[in-house]
Design an enzyme around this catalytic site. Structure first.
Site, PDB file in Angstrom:
ATOM      1  N   LYS A 282     -33.081  24.757  63.292  1.00 46.76           N
ATOM      2  CA  LYS A 282     -33.355  25.823  64.246  1.00 46.76           C
ATOM      3  C   LYS A 282     -32.068  26.615  64.478  1.00 46.76           C
ATOM      4  O   LYS A 282     -31.025  26.051  64.786  1.00 46.76           O
ATOM      5  CB  LYS A 282     -33.869  25.237  65.560  1.00 46.76           C
ATOM      6  CG  LYS A 282     -34.388  26.266  66.544  1.00 46.76           C
ATOM      7  CD  LYS A 282     -35.151  25.606  67.676  1.00 46.76           C
ATOM      8  CE  LYS A 282     -35.739  26.663  68.618  1.00 46.76           C
ATOM      9  NZ  LYS A 282     -36.585  26.080  69.661  1.00 46.76           N
ATOM     10  N   GLU A 368     -50.063  20.221  78.455  1.00 46.42           N
ATOM     11  CA  GLU A 368     -50.313  20.510  79.862  1.00 46.42           C
ATOM     12  C   GLU A 368     -51.489  19.724  80.428  1.00 46.42           C
ATOM     13  O   GLU A 368     -51.464  19.315  81.599  1.00 46.42           O
ATOM     14  CB  GLU A 368     -50.562  22.011  80.040  1.00 46.42           C
ATOM     15  CG  GLU A 368     -49.345  22.889  79.830  1.00 46.42           C
ATOM     16  CD  GLU A 368     -49.053  23.194  78.371  1.00 46.42           C
ATOM     17  OE1 GLU A 368     -48.023  23.831  78.080  1.00 46.42           O
ATOM     18  OE2 GLU A 368     -49.862  22.772  77.505  1.00 46.42           O
ATOM     19  N   ARG A 396     -54.060  26.020  80.475  1.00 48.31           N
ATOM     20  CA  ARG A 396     -54.588  25.018  79.553  1.00 48.31           C
ATOM     21  C   ARG A 396     -55.016  23.747  80.270  1.00 48.31           C
ATOM     22  O   ARG A 396     -55.709  22.909  79.699  1.00 48.31           O
ATOM     23  CB  ARG A 396     -53.532  24.706  78.485  1.00 48.31           C
ATOM     24  CG  ARG A 396     -52.967  25.958  77.832  1.00 48.31           C
ATOM     25  CD  ARG A 396     -51.976  25.656  76.756  1.00 48.31           C
ATOM     26  NE  ARG A 396     -52.657  25.320  75.507  1.00 48.31           N
ATOM     27  CZ  ARG A 396     -52.051  25.254  74.330  1.00 48.31           C
ATOM     28  NH1 ARG A 396     -50.772  25.475  74.231  1.00 48.31           N
ATOM     29  NH2 ARG A 396     -52.721  24.940  73.246  1.00 48.31           N
TER      30      ARG A 396
END
Length: 633
Positions: A282, A368, A396
């Protein structure tokens, strides 16, 4: 500066380049992305990690005939650059410009729109089913990564895809990070895979050896294959994907374009679902982002030569930091408080809480739904969980909030960061639905502070409530008000009258309180006096005040940074109607459409929520009332 990139006019141009040229192109694209993101802001580190992968995909597949579905859309900048949006890339995330995420309305190459994680495999499987039913023969590729595999939906899709056996290629971009460091068993699992690449080579060598035995090699190989699954399960974590019905390949270097091309070409020829596990870095190619990928996950403007962020004009603390510090202070005297987030410890401010109270902090990954029911379980056992989520992601957990928290009237406090219009991230990230769905839920108490000091008091109030509560607050800096060291417990369902004069009244919540004050000041300059009320509570409403004003005022005006449909204004309208109170009502909020990207100022103006626009609308309504209702000036 961009010798190769300038020659890329369409995706097919990538196929004309050698591996060496593609490697050089990857370097140019990184510079191109850094140059734009440093000026516009955006998701930098995750996009720098997928440059070679994207080039390899476009070298091997025929898009858009083949379908490419990105998971966590902030890995798709290179994809956008290669698909006819290079010249428009300077408009990234600007009002009227290209979006920061794949968008089906923007390009035929964006097979599926995405801004929330863990959806790619489900969507890709749906496309594969549709392809087979229509008798077509294109490839369907899902790229999942940046922590999205910690989301439950991805596992549901893997399970279904393996069971159906549809031709599908899933690329797991494993960069060991989501926004913050990945957490959970899957992260550890992938780490073990990365440590055992020798298994694939050993399996191949052993198979070749057995098959080479004269006369009996084939039988020996078949007999040995019966032991394969058990041995594989014992030695190699990658067997999980094969047990789920996928052909597993990897892990391989996600920055080696030649190797990626070879593996992707072979995957095209394989039957059934294939999972290719690649390992990327990353922030690849930009040292500041490689050293601090979480800092450069999503950034504002910065100096590309140093990586330092542009200085903030507003020196006031952010709502996030105020929430973080307040929760730390409150937890000192409340051992029952625990903090939960879903892969966003830095973004929600809970990282600081975790350092002070490591045994009371839980990051569950991009999950979530699990976070909400986890909190419900802890609350049922005597704790008071505080869940910090971005408003857009809290959507969600809608079912769990109703069924597991509210139905059981459990003391769980939901803290919704980035509520309202978030700006340049656009419609996938605007947190503009929470007031509408939260006020539907029995037992729920819903608050919105007018400033950062009131946020402290609302948090202290919420953790004393014996049932479910929610506090929602915006992205960015506060108003710069003085912060006290104490906490004030607010009376539930009682508003704060800021000024009480005139024949009209602004009833505002959250960020719109300041806008209402400014609008009232504009009207006062024209001789139109108005009361201004900080309602504080969306649920329960201060019905005593509303009833009084319905009898005293000639116009009530509600203001909220939420959808008008079902929001705070709707709650006031419902109360007036249900109680036979006939007073004209003017509602300010967001219209019934998805709001585009842009600065908060631009979007407030787009929605008619700037003080000057509100004052003009009030003048227009008063003129109509005077004409048709006979109201005196």
């Amino acid at each position: 500066m961009y010798a190769l990139l300038d020659k890329i006019e369409k995706p097919e141009d990538v196929k004309k380049l050698t591996v060496r040229e593609l490697t050089e192109l990857a370097s140019e694209i990184r510079h191109f992305i850094i140059d734009t993101v440093s000026q516009n802001g955006g998701h930098l580190a995750p996009n720098l990690g997928t440059v070679e992968l994207t080039l390899a995909l476009y070298s091997v597949f025929q898009f858009p005939k083949d379908k490419l579905v990105w998971d966590v859309g902030h890995q798709a900048y290179t994809h956008k650059i290669l698909t006819g949006r290079k010249e428009a890339f300077s408009t990234l995330r600007k009002k009227g410009g290209i979006t920061g995420f794949p968008n089906r309305f923007e390009s035929p190459y964006d097979a599926f729109g995405v801004g929330h994680a863990s959806t790619s495999i489900s969507a890709a499987l749906g496309m594969a089913i549709a392809r087979d039913m229509k008798g077509e023969h294109n490839q369907v590729i899902a790229v999942i990564g940046d922590g999205a595999l910690t989301g439950g939906e991805s596992f549901e899709a893997l399970n279904n895809a393996g069971d159906l056996g549809k031709k599908l290629i899933v690329i797991l971009n494993d960069n060991e990070m989501s926004i913050d460091a990945n957490v959970g068993a899957m992260s550890e699992y992938l780490s073990r895979i990365r440590m055992a690449p020798q298994y694939t080579r050993a399996k191949r060598d052993m198979g070749n050896l057995l098959m080479s035995i004269p006369h009996i090699g084939d039988k020996v190989y078949k007999t040995a294959s019966h032991l394969k699954d058990g041995v594989r399960s014992a030695l190699v974590p990658g067997s999980l994907f094969e047990e789920m019905g996928f052909h597993y390949v990897g892990p391989i270097d996600g920055h080696n374009i030649g190797l990626l091309e070879e593996v992707l070409q072979r995957a095209k020829e394989m039957e059934g679902p294939v999972l290719i596990h690649i390992h990327t870095i990353k922030g690849k190619g930009y040292i500041p982002a490689e050293k601090a990928p979480e800092k450069f996950h999503g950034v504002g403007c910065f100096d590309p030569s140093t990586g330092k962020s542009a200085p903030k004009a507003n020196k006031a603390p952010s709502y996030t930091s105020v929430f973080s510090q307040a929760l730390i202070e409150l937890a000192k005297d409340r051992p029952d408080i625990l903090a939960i987030t879903a892969a966003m410890p830095s973004g929600t401010g809970l990282k600081a809480f975790g350092k002070v109270y490591p045994d009371r902090f839980f990051d569950v990954g991009i999950a979530e739904e699990h976070a909400m029911t986890l909190a419900a379980g802890a609350a049922a056992a005597g704790m008071h969980p505080v869940i910090a989520l971005y408003s857009t992601f809290a959507q969600r957990a809608y079912d769990q909030l109703i069924h597991d928290v509210c139905l059981q009237n459990l003391p769980v406090t939901l803290c919704l960061d980035r509520a309202g219009l978030v700006g340049e991230d656009g419609p996938t990230h605007h947190g503009v639905f929470d007031l509408s769905y939260l006020r539907q839920m029995p037992h729920m108490c819903v608050m919105a502070p007018k400033d950062e000091e009131e946020l402290r008091h609302m948090l202290a109030t919420a953790i004393d409530i014996k049932g479910p509560s929610a506090v929602r607050y915006p992205r960015g800096c506060g108003l710069g008000v003085e912060l006290t060291d104490s906490f004030e417990k607010l009376p539930i369902g009682k508003a704060e009258i800021l000024q009480d004069e005139g024949d009209i009244a602004f009833l505002a919540v959250g960020t719109m309180v300041e806008k209402a004050k400014e609008a009232a000041a504009i009207l006062a300059g024209e001789g139109i006096k108005a009361a201004v009320v900080n309602m504080r509570f969306i649920k329960p409403l201060d019905t005593e005040l509303i009833s009084r004003y319905a009898g005293e005022k000639k116009l009530l005006i509600t203001a909220e940074e939420n959808m008008l449909a079902g929001g705070f204004g709707s709650a006031v309208a419902e109360y007036l109607e249900d109680n036979g109170l006939s007073v004209p009502l003017l509602r300010f909020g967001l219209p019934d459409r998805f709001i585009e990207q842009g600065t908060r100022k631009e979007l407030f103006e787009l929605c008619g929520l700037q003080p000057e626009q509100m004052a003009e609308k009030v003048r227009e309504r008063l003129a109509v009332l005077r004409q048709y209702r006979g109201i005196e000036e």
